[in-house]
Design an enzyme around this catalytic site. Structure first.
Site, PDB file in Angstrom:
ATOM      1  N   SER A  96       0.879  -1.183   0.000  1.00 33.51           N
ATOM      2  CA  SER A  96       0.000   0.000   0.000  1.00 33.51           C
ATOM      3  C   SER A  96       0.912   1.228   0.000  1.00 33.51           C
ATOM      4  O   SER A  96       1.285   1.727   1.052  1.00 33.51           O
ATOM      5  CB  SER A  96      -0.913  -0.005   1.219  1.00 33.51           C
ATOM      6  OG  SER A  96      -1.665  -1.186   1.269  1.00 33.51           O
ATOM      7  N   LYS A 171      -6.840   2.248  -2.745  1.00 34.37           N
ATOM      8  CA  LYS A 171      -6.529   1.461  -1.537  1.00 34.37           C
ATOM      9  C   LYS A 171      -6.463   2.371  -0.310  1.00 34.37           C
ATOM     10  O   LYS A 171      -7.022   2.071   0.745  1.00 34.37           O
ATOM     11  CB  LYS A 171      -5.209   0.713  -1.732  1.00 34.37           C
ATOM     12  CG  LYS A 171      -4.642   0.082  -0.469  1.00 34.37           C
ATOM     13  CD  LYS A 171      -5.550  -0.998   0.090  1.00 34.37           C
ATOM     14  CE  LYS A 171      -5.095  -1.430   1.481  1.00 34.37           C
ATOM     15  NZ  LYS A 171      -6.024  -2.367   2.106  1.00 34.37           N
ATOM     16  N   LYS A 240      -0.603   4.917   8.369  1.00 32.50           N
ATOM     17  CA  LYS A 240       0.119   5.339   7.149  1.00 32.50           C
ATOM     18  C   LYS A 240      -0.867   5.482   5.986  1.00 32.50           C
ATOM     19  O   LYS A 240      -0.865   6.479   5.262  1.00 32.50           O
ATOM     20  CB  LYS A 240       1.188   4.272   6.836  1.00 32.50           C
ATOM     21  CG  LYS A 240       1.890   4.416   5.522  1.00 32.50           C
ATOM     22  CD  LYS A 240       1.807   3.238   4.553  1.00 32.50           C
ATOM     23  CE  LYS A 240       1.373   1.913   4.958  1.00 32.50           C
ATOM     24  NZ  LYS A 240       1.170   0.931   3.904  1.00 32.50           N
TER      25      LYS A 240
HETATM   26  P1  NAD Z   1       4.681  -6.722   7.514  1.00 34.21           P
HETATM   27  O1  NAD Z   1       5.348  -5.682   8.326  1.00 34.21           O
HETATM   28  O2  NAD Z   1       4.162  -7.948   8.173  1.00 34.21           O
HETATM   29  O3  NAD Z   1       5.672  -7.209   6.327  1.00 34.21           O
HETATM   30  C1  NAD Z   1       6.556  -6.365   5.655  1.00 34.21           C
HETATM   31  C2  NAD Z   1       7.816  -7.191   5.385  1.00 34.21           C
HETATM   32  O4  NAD Z   1       8.743  -6.383   4.662  1.00 34.21           O
HETATM   33  C3  NAD Z   1       8.533  -7.637   6.673  1.00 34.21           C
HETATM   34  O5  NAD Z   1       8.691  -9.046   6.671  1.00 34.21           O
HETATM   35  C4  NAD Z   1       9.870  -6.902   6.611  1.00 34.21           C
HETATM   36  O6  NAD Z   1      10.947  -7.660   7.163  1.00 34.21           O
HETATM   37  C5  NAD Z   1      10.030  -6.705   5.125  1.00 34.21           C
HETATM   38  N1  NAD Z   1      10.944  -5.626   4.795  1.00 34.21           N
HETATM   39  C6  NAD Z   1      11.009  -4.384   5.330  1.00 34.21           C
HETATM   40  N2  NAD Z   1      11.986  -3.666   4.748  1.00 34.21           N
HETATM   41  C7  NAD Z   1      12.543  -4.479   3.797  1.00 34.21           C
HETATM   42  C8  NAD Z   1      13.599  -4.324   2.866  1.00 34.21           C
HETATM   43  N3  NAD Z   1      14.301  -3.187   2.778  1.00 34.21           N
HETATM   44  N4  NAD Z   1      13.907  -5.377   2.080  1.00 34.21           N
HETATM   45  C9  NAD Z   1      13.217  -6.538   2.157  1.00 34.21           C
HETATM   46  N5  NAD Z   1      12.217  -6.755   3.038  1.00 34.21           N
HETATM   47  C10 NAD Z   1      11.891  -5.733   3.844  1.00 34.21           C
HETATM   48  O7  NAD Z   1       3.549  -5.971   6.710  1.00 34.21           O
HETATM   49  P2  NAD Z   1       2.277  -6.639   5.978  1.00 34.21           P
HETATM   50  O8  NAD Z   1       1.153  -6.638   6.934  1.00 34.21           O
HETATM   51  O9  NAD Z   1       2.689  -7.879   5.269  1.00 34.21           O
HETATM   52  O10 NAD Z   1       1.973  -5.465   4.931  1.00 34.21           O
HETATM   53  C11 NAD Z   1       2.675  -5.313   3.708  1.00 34.21           C
HETATM   54  C12 NAD Z   1       1.956  -4.228   2.890  1.00 34.21           C
HETATM   55  O11 NAD Z   1       0.611  -4.648   2.636  1.00 34.21           O
HETATM   56  C13 NAD Z   1       1.848  -2.876   3.614  1.00 34.21           C
HETATM   57  O12 NAD Z   1       1.950  -1.830   2.687  1.00 34.21           O
HETATM   58  C14 NAD Z   1       0.436  -2.915   4.232  1.00 34.21           C
HETATM   59  O13 NAD Z   1      -0.069  -1.617   4.427  1.00 34.21           O
HETATM   60  C15 NAD Z   1      -0.306  -3.721   3.179  1.00 34.21           C
HETATM   61  N6  NAD Z   1      -1.496  -4.482   3.631  1.00 34.21           N
HETATM   62  C16 NAD Z   1      -1.467  -5.232   4.777  1.00 34.21           C
HETATM   63  C17 NAD Z   1      -2.603  -5.968   5.156  1.00 34.21           C
HETATM   64  C18 NAD Z   1      -2.650  -6.837   6.407  1.00 34.21           C
HETATM   65  O14 NAD Z   1      -3.761  -7.287   6.771  1.00 34.21           O
HETATM   66  N7  NAD Z   1      -1.544  -7.112   7.074  1.00 34.21           N
HETATM   67  C19 NAD Z   1      -3.749  -5.938   4.342  1.00 34.21           C
HETATM   68  C20 NAD Z   1      -3.728  -5.189   3.160  1.00 34.21           C
HETATM   69  C21 NAD Z   1      -2.600  -4.462   2.819  1.00 34.21           C
END
Ligand code: NAD
Length: 299
Positions: A96, A171, A240
């Protein structure tokens, strides 16, 4: 499935890991990277191939999927991998991210590397990621979206939102709605409870009436009432998204009065609950905020 058979998947967190695992289960060769060693081991256990750097993960890939926290991390990862991409690689940013930054990144990649980028953020949470029932909001030219479609349909239902950046815009707006619903639903639930109403009865009635939303149908019954607060979506990530939507509204000259008020409440909740909080925990702050004033016990 298209001829894009080799997929690199960067970002194996709460959403990325189950999404990558679904792709593996449908026969896609997934090369993955995450900063977390545990996440890389989990991908290997799911049948994918983990690499020690993002640049190594993308070598030879037709498609690169990003599922990272925000635009800043997306841009940092793109800077690390762009020199290793094949020409005509398709990058799909499922994070997102911020719509205008996404547009700039897509323009830059196309001009300098001949690489296409589409945005494809999702709704449906961790449950939807596991079951392949996400709603996927895609921004890009029709030909690019068609190219991404075969892969994305393993993960959910594809909706073409408009040109690049449109997916990220819709989104963020969706999450401003969702977060505002959750706050006011929590206020209504707690006021009703204090009046003596049974919360389960209230939810049943709201869900058959015009006050229903994802908060009354899913978040309150599944994560708040049982007290588990384990939706898997961080409060900080929701905040965010709310800020991205509010910025967008301001940029088009229609600032969101109610949305800005909701952001203030969520920001306060974020400060109180700290970085690891699940977004459903905001209900706890609504309860605390609405407690009768306690007399000051200090000297
Ligand atoms: P999360 O924090 O669980 O996962 C993010 C991952 O990115 C982590 O495993 C982290 O180690 C990794 N990461 C961070 N910096 C990095 C880098 N420089 N290189 C490689 N890996 C790196 O977050 P999430 O919940 O999986 O969300 C991911 C995206 O999806 C976000 O933008 C969030 O807003 C969106 N989203 C989340 C949900 C939900 O229910 N969790 C639903 C819809 C959308």
């Amino acid at each position: 499935m298209t001829s894009d058979n080799s997929v690199a998947f960067i970002g194996l967190g709460a959403m990325g890991l189950p999404m990558a695992a679904r792709l593996v289960a449908t026969g896609v060769a997934v090369r993955g990277f995450d900063l977390s060693e545990t996440a890389r081991a989990d991908l290997t256990a799911a049948g994918g191939q983990a690499f020690p750097s993002p640049a190594e993960a993308v070598v030879g890939s037709d498609v690169v999927v990003l599922m990272l926290p925000d635009s800043t991390v997306v841009e940092a990862v793109m800077a690390q991998i762009r020199g290793s991409l094949k020409p005509a690689t398709l990058v799909i940013d499922m994070s997102s991210s911020e719509p205008l930054r996404t547009r700039q990144l897509a323009d830059d990649l196309r001009t300098r590397e001949g690489v296409d980028l589409v945005d494809a953020p999702v709704s449906g949470g961790v449950k939807g990621a596991r079951s392949g029932t996400l709603t996927i909001m895609v921004g890009g030219q029709p030909g690019q979206v068609d190219r991404a479609r075969g892969l994305l349909e393993h993960l959910g239902v594809v909706k073409h939102a408009g040109p690049v950046g449109a997916g990220h815009a819709v989104k963020a707006l969706n999450n401003l709605l969702s977060a505002t619903h959750l706050w006011v639903t929590s206020e209504a639930m707690l006021a009703g409870e204090r009046f003596g109403l049974d919360p389960s009865v209230m939810l049943e009635i709201f869900n058959g009436s015009s006050g229903r939303s994802g908060s009354t149908e899913n978040k309150w019954p599944n994560f708040i009432l049982p007290g588990t607060f384990d939706s898997g979506f961080a409060l900080r990530l929701m905040l965010k998204d709310m800020r991205i939507a509010a910025d967008l509204a301001r940029q088009v000259g229609l600032p969101s009065a109610l949305g800005e008020a909701a952001i203030e409440q969520w920001a306060r909740a974020d400060q109180r609950l700290g970085p690891g909080a699940d977004h459903t925990e905001v209900a706890r702050c609504v309860a605390d905020r609405s407690s009768p004033e306690q007399p000051d016990q200090s000297d």
